[in-house]
Design a protein around this motif. Structure first.
Motif, PDB file in Angstrom:
ATOM      1  N   GLY A   1       0.849  -1.189   0.000  1.00 27.94           N
ATOM      2  CA  GLY A   1       0.000   0.000   0.000  1.00 27.94           C
ATOM      3  C   GLY A   1       0.876   1.227   0.000  1.00 27.94           C
ATOM      4  N   PRO A   2       0.311   2.367  -0.417  1.00 23.11           N
ATOM      5  CA  PRO A   2       1.106   3.596  -0.494  1.00 23.11           C
ATOM      6  C   PRO A   2       1.560   4.072   0.892  1.00 23.11           C
ATOM      7  CG  PRO A   2      -1.217   4.052  -0.903  1.00 23.11           C
ATOM      8  CD  PRO A   2      -1.082   2.560  -0.846  1.00 23.11           C
TER       9      PRO A   2
ATOM     10  N   ALA B   1      -0.531   4.345   4.386  1.00 21.32           N
ATOM     11  CA  ALA B   1      -1.744   3.523   4.263  1.00 21.32           C
ATOM     12  C   ALA B   1      -2.115   2.833   5.571  1.00 21.32           C
ATOM     13  CB  ALA B   1      -1.553   2.471   3.166  1.00 21.32           C
TER      14      ALA B   1
ATOM     15  N   ALA C   1      -5.185   0.826   1.602  1.00 19.01           N
ATOM     16  CA  ALA C   1      -5.163   2.230   1.177  1.00 19.01           C
ATOM     17  C   ALA C   1      -6.063   2.987   2.131  1.00 19.01           C
ATOM     18  CB  ALA C   1      -5.647   2.362  -0.263  1.00 19.01           C
TER      19      ALA C   1
ATOM     20  N   HIS D   1      -4.162   3.246  -6.646  1.00 18.35           N
ATOM     21  CA  HIS D   1      -3.767   3.405  -5.246  1.00 18.35           C
ATOM     22  C   HIS D   1      -2.359   3.947  -5.047  1.00 18.35           C
ATOM     23  CE1 HIS D   1      -7.533   1.687  -4.109  1.00 18.35           C
ATOM     24  NE2 HIS D   1      -7.313   0.650  -4.900  1.00 18.35           N
TER      25      HIS D   1
END
Ligand code: ADP
Ligand code: MG
Length: 255
Positions: free
Chosen positions: A34-35, A38, A211, A233
Motif C-alpha cells: 500500500g502507499p 496507508a 489504502a 492506489h
C-alpha cells in the motif's frame, strides 16, 4: 495461524485502520502493500499487540491481547521498520536480545542462547561484525541485525516491517531467500510489509493491499497486482506481465 477481524486502530484521535481483516494460514507468507501512510506499519504493530485496537487479532488460536509479553514474544517476533538502536551495544549482544523471552528473570543467557545468536548471525552473513558496536554499522548492516534479533527469537510467526528498504539488490535477495527458506524449513508464518511490489509479488503467497487504512484488495499476487490497482492506489503507471516464474512482474511506464 493469524486471523485479524474487524480491526480498528485510532492514533492521536485519528482513525488509522478501519475494519481490516486478513488470514494467514500456518506456513504461508502474506505481504501487506500500500502507499505511504496507508497503515501498513500500524497493522503489524497491532498484530504484535503493541497498540490498543478494536476487533480481534488471533495468533495460533489465542487472542493477542490476552497474552503476557513473554508469552507473546515466544510466539511472534517483530522487526520494526526503523527501530532505535543502542549505538554502544555490540551486534552480538543486540542479537542476543532476541533471546530475552527465554531467559529467566534476573538470570543470564545460556550457552544455547549464545549459540542461537551466533548461528543467526552466520546465516545473515554478519558473523564478522559480531563484535562491532551498532553505531558503526551501515544502514543495510543495521537492517540485517534487526532481522537477526527477530530470528534469534525462534518464533513460529515472523512480522517484518519493510525488511529490505535499506538493502542493496544482493542483500535484498539474500534476506528474502533466507526468510523463505526458514519459512519452508520450520513452517513459519511470515507477514511482511513491502513497498517493493515486485518483491512482494515474487515471494508472498497472498497480498493485502491497504489504502487509507482499509483493505482495498486481497488475494494471490496475480489478482492484486494489476495495472489498474497500482494506478488507482499508488498513482503510478506500470505494465504488469507474468514473469518467468509465472508471478506478476512489473515495470514502470513513463506517462
Ligand atoms: P505506512 O507504514 O503504511 O506508511 P503507518 O502505519 O506508519 O503507514 O501510518 C499510517 C497513518 O497513521 C499515517 O497517516 C501516519 O501519519 C499515522 N500515524 C502513525 N503513527 C502515528 C502516531 N503515533 N500518532 C498519530 N498518527 C500516527
Ligand atoms: Mg511503514
Amino acid at each position: 495461524m493469524i486471523s485479524v477481524r474487524s480491526l480498528d486502530v485510532a492514533l492521536a484521535g485519528r482513525t488509522v485502520l478501519s475494519e481490516v481483516g486478513l488470514e494467514a494460514p500456518a506456513g504461508s507468507w502474506l505481504a501487506v502493500i500500500g502507499p505511504n501512510g496507508a497503515g501498513k506499519s500500524t497493522l503489524l504493530r497491532a498484530i504484535v499487540g503493541l497498540l490498543p485496537y478494536g476487533g480481534d487479532v488471533i495468533v495460533d488460536g489465542q487472542p493477542v491481547r490476552s497474552l503476557r509479553p513473554r508469552q507473546r514474544a515466544r510466539l511472534v517476533a517483530y522487526a520494526p521498520q526503523s527501530p532505535v538502536l543502542p549505538a554502544d551495544m555490540t551486534v552480538f549482544d543486540y542479537t542476543l536480545l532476541g533471546r530475552a523471552p527465554y531467559i529467566p528473570h534476573l538470570g543470564r543467557e545460556s550457552r544455547h542462547d549464545r549459540a542461537v545468536a551466533g548461528e543467526v548471525l552466520e546465516r545473515l552473513d554478519l558473523d564478522d561484525l559480531a563484535g562491532r558496536p551498532m553505531g558503526q554499522l551501515s544502514g543495510g548492516e543495521r537492517q540485517r541485525v534487526v532481522l537477526a534479533r527477530a530470528l534469534a527469537q525462534r518464533t513460529r510467526v515472523l512480522l517484518l516491517d519493510e525488511p529490505t528498504t535499506a538493502l542493496d539488490l544482493g542483500h535484498q535477495q539474500q534476506v528474502m531467500e533466507l526468510v523463505d527458506r526458514l519459512r519452508l524449513a520450520d513452517d513459519l508464518t511470515v507477514v511482511t510489509t513491502l513497498h517493493d511490489l515486485s518483491l512482494a509479488g515474487q515471494y508472498a503467497d497472498s497480498l493485502v493491499l491497504l489504502a487509507g487504512g482499509r483493505v482495498v484488495a486481497a488475494g494471490p499476487p496475480g489478482e492484486v497486482l494489476t495495472e489498474e490497482a497500482v494506478e488507482a492506489h499508488f498513482g503510478a503507471r506500470v505494465s504488469v506481465a507474468p514473469g518467468p516464474d509465472g508471478r506478476p512482474a512489473m515495470t514502470l511506464v513513463r506517462p
